[in-house]
Design a protein around this motif. Structure first.
Motif, PDB file in Angstrom:
ATOM      1  N   ALA A 203      -7.279   5.217 -36.779  1.00 47.31           N
ATOM      2  CA  ALA A 203      -7.030   6.072 -37.938  1.00 47.31           C
ATOM      3  C   ALA A 203      -5.829   6.980 -37.697  1.00 47.31           C
ATOM      4  N   GLU A 204      -5.720   7.485 -36.479  1.00 52.42           N
ATOM      5  CA  GLU A 204      -4.596   8.365 -36.150  1.00 52.42           C
ATOM      6  C   GLU A 204      -3.274   7.590 -36.151  1.00 52.42           C
TER       7      GLU A 204
ATOM      8  N   ARG B 248      -2.613   4.862 -37.915  1.00 46.34           N
ATOM      9  CA  ARG B 248      -2.274   4.556 -39.307  1.00 46.34           C
ATOM     10  C   ARG B 248      -1.648   5.770 -39.991  1.00 46.34           C
ATOM     11  N   GLN B 249      -2.197   6.945 -39.737  1.00 43.68           N
ATOM     12  CA  GLN B 249      -1.661   8.157 -40.339  1.00 43.68           C
ATOM     13  C   GLN B 249      -0.248   8.430 -39.852  1.00 43.68           C
ATOM     14  N   GLN B 250      -0.026   8.273 -38.538  1.00 48.01           N
ATOM     15  CA  GLN B 250       1.296   8.519 -37.966  1.00 48.01           C
ATOM     16  C   GLN B 250       2.326   7.534 -38.504  1.00 48.01           C
TER      17      GLN B 250
ATOM     18  N   SER C  41       2.302   5.962 -41.308  1.00 47.44           N
ATOM     19  CA  SER C  41       2.556   6.146 -42.737  1.00 47.44           C
ATOM     20  C   SER C  41       3.468   7.325 -43.009  1.00 47.44           C
ATOM     21  N   THR C  42       3.623   8.216 -42.022  1.00 46.97           N
ATOM     22  CA  THR C  42       4.476   9.393 -42.205  1.00 46.97           C
ATOM     23  C   THR C  42       5.663   9.377 -41.252  1.00 46.97           C
TER      24      THR C  42
END
Length: 620
Positions: free
Chosen positions: A40-41, A43-45, A47-48
């Motif tokens: 999850a971390e 994917r978040q990184q 995406s940004t």
């Protein structure tokens, strides 16, 4: 949720080393919870990511289903080991795999969507690591068909540098290197034919280990140049790279180019060959950084020998100017000729050119290669290893776009000759450049010199403190104790469980002061060394020589330390050990009387290299 999983909830899992993951599981961490949180971390990184990040690190990041299937397999491995997590040295450790290496359950694309296929089995090296408990977090981006050193030749986009997104990440193993550099995984797999496992390491401030040809099986790898291809290892530190290599370096009957790891031709590295003439292609910062690295090497006691690299430079030129390009055509030439939309035009032109040579040219080039090898072998009589910048320049994305072939060729100056000459190499971080970009050096040695390279890397990283230890060795706020171990208690050695079972934490691999001698004690089971401090008067008079010996520093609480000491048999004991940087820690010492029947092994630089030599001799 376990206590450790609750404790780290909401905290970043990025930047964990092998030791950090092992500690989390020894303290009760749940693999499913930790790995799901990591995904999850990531994917978040991703995406940004930065505005210029036109390409992802990943071609395929593990889905919940893919992770779940691996967790089931992990539990089956643990059940087969009767619940003994120590039987799985990589239990629950995530890693990334370059997408020209097969992983069952994931597609293999080699960065070309039309080429994609679904492998039915893992590549041998992946299988070995998964059998040790490791979990594939995903498949990473690369220069298409592993053709390039830039990291930009992919329809999935260029992988930019995490230090400055205007610069390249290096290739072809771009995604695998950046996955480690960004802290997503503690290690990853790449491939290295012409420098693809070293150039990205140098550009991303991480370690890149390219072992001897055939040491790591290439079965299940999409070939670039099959006779030269190597699987490489990226890691946050040299100790982790060494541990992964040791687990994966197994002879493979399925790979015609696999070789059994041979006896190391080097016991230690002291004399380093440095190019007498060095092209920098206008990159003054790269040149200045290497000058500083040379000064650091000399300060550490290494002898630098200016050497004519002409035979090596000529050999490097053969890789792309000679018939070895035909090997790339043999691998994927027929597919390239289909002219699919996803084929990179630069890659297509390079590989298609491999169909233009003749058999006569191929034989003539091989004859010249062998002549150059004879010259190179003679050169190595005067030194132990080569000491070079990993890359002579650090180009921007714009510079590569303007002259893609020329810049790529420049990057291979100190890498292209290595596999043609049957050498092994390790790329290591050095100090950052004046503009804040990473600079790396590479040490290159004859085939099967990996133990000597590991010893050099330990020395280098201990002196530069790169990367930083996960726990700083300052004043302790609790009642914990730092202890230096030198032999059977090292990571992966028979008595290491006496530390891990007490929840000891590995801090770093470093060196003793140059005041000790190491001996292999007689009649000890398991085999144990004795570390003896040389009398200062004997050192000062020159009648006895001291050595720097590789040690590992572990932290444990005082109660655990007390019970640990009780298990230490004579003639060993715990005393005060001086480290190379002047720190004093508790450490293993040996009664001097015991060395009368022991074998002096200080020249190996550490116990691990000595044991590796014994195993090599036993297998040959």
């Amino acid at each position: 949720m376990s206590d450790i999983t609750s404790e780290i909830s909401g905290k970043s899992l990025f930047g964990w080393s092998l030791n950090d993951w092992g500690k989390a599981y020894r303290n009760g961490g749940n693999a499913s919870a930790l790995l799901s949180a990591l995904l999850a971390e990531v994917r978040q990184q991703e995406s940004t990511a930065g505005s210029l990040n036109t390409g992802s690190v990943w071609i395929e990041l593990a889905s919940e289903q893919q992770l779940g299937a691996q967790l089931i397999q992990l539990q089956q491995l643990l059940d087969a080991a009767d619940g003994d997590m120590q039987a799985l040295p990589l239990y629950g450790v995530p890693f990334a795999v370059k997408d020209n290496i097969d992983v069952a359950g994931f597609s293999t694309t080699a960065a070309c969507p039309e080429f994609a296929y679904e492998p039915q089995a893992d590549a041998t090296v992946v299988r070995l690591l998964r059998n040790a408990g490791a979990i594939v977090l995903g498949k990473t981006n690369l220069d298409q068909f592993a053709t390039g050193l830039v990291g930009t030749r992919s329809p999935y986009g260029a992988v930019t540098n995490p230090f400055n997104e205007e610069y390249i990440s290096g290739g072809s193993s771009s995604g695998s290197a950046v996955a480690v550099a960004r802290g997503y995984v503690p290690f990853s797999l790449g491939t290295d034919t012409a420098g693809s496992g070293r150039i990205p390491a140098g550009f991303n401030n991480i370690v890149g280990l390219k072992g001897s040809k055939g040491a790591l099986s290439t079965q299940g790898v999409v070939p670039a140049c099959r006779s030269l291809d190597c699987v490489s290892v990226f890691a946050l530190n040299a100790l982790d790279a060494e541990r992964i290599f040791a687990l994966a370096a197994q002879f493979d009957e399925l790979d015609a180019y696999s070789r059994r790891v041979g006896i190391s031709p080097l016991k230690t590295i002291r004399r380093l060959a440095v190019p007498a003439e060095m092209p920098w292609f206008g990159d003054d910062r790269q040149q200045a950084a290497f000058t500083a690295a040379l000064a650091k090497a000399e300060s550490l006691g290494f002898e630098l020998i200016r050497t004519d690299f002409s035979p090596l430079y000529e050999l490097a030129a053969l890789l792309y100017q000679g018939p070895w390009v035909a090997e790339r055509y043999a691998a994927v030439g027929e597919f390239i000729q289909q002219d699919s939309a996803g084929i990179n035009p630069v890659v297509k032109n390079i590989i298609a050119g491999g169909n233009n040579g003749t058999a006569v040219q191929a034989f003539n080039a091989e004859y010249r290669r062998m002549e150059l090898l004879r010259e190179i072998q003679q050169l190595f009589q005067g030194f132990d290893a080569l000491f070079v910048p990993t890359a002579p320049c650090f180009p921007t994305l714009a510079e590569v776009a303007e002259e893609p072939v020329k810049v790529n060729s420049q990057l291979g100056t100190y890498t292209n000759f290595v596999n043609l000459a049957d050498l092994c190499a390790i790329a290591l971080p050095a100090e950052l450049r004046s503009d804040g970009l990473p600079f790396g050096i590479t040490v290159i040695a004859p085939a099967f010199s990996e133990p000597a390279l590991a010893a050099f890397a330990a020395h280098w990283q201990a002196a530069l403190r790169l990367p930083q230890a996960p726990v700083l060795l300052g004043a302790c706020e609790d009642d914990s104790v730092v202890v230096a171990v030198v032999g059977a208690h090292l990571t992966g050695m028979p008595l290491n469980h006496q530390l891990t079972s007490r929840h000891a934490v590995l801090l770093e691999q470093t060196l003793s002061a140059e005041k000790y001698q190491l001996y292999a004690l007689a009649n000890t089971v398991p085999p144990k060394p004795g570390l003896v401090r040389v009398n200062d008067a004997l050192l000062n008079s020159g009648s006895e020589k001291g050595h720097e010996i590789i040690v590992e520093l572990w932290r444990m609480d005082a109660a655990a330390f007390g019970s640990f000491v009780e298990e230490i048999p004579q003639p060993l004991g715990i005393g005060t050990l001086e480290l190379a940087d002047g720190r004093l820690v508790k450490g293993f010492i040996c009664e001097p009387e015991a060395v009368a029947t022991a074998t002096h092994i200080s020249e190996f630089g550490g116990w691990r290299a000595y044991i590796a030599q014994l195993k090599s001799q036993a297998g040959n």
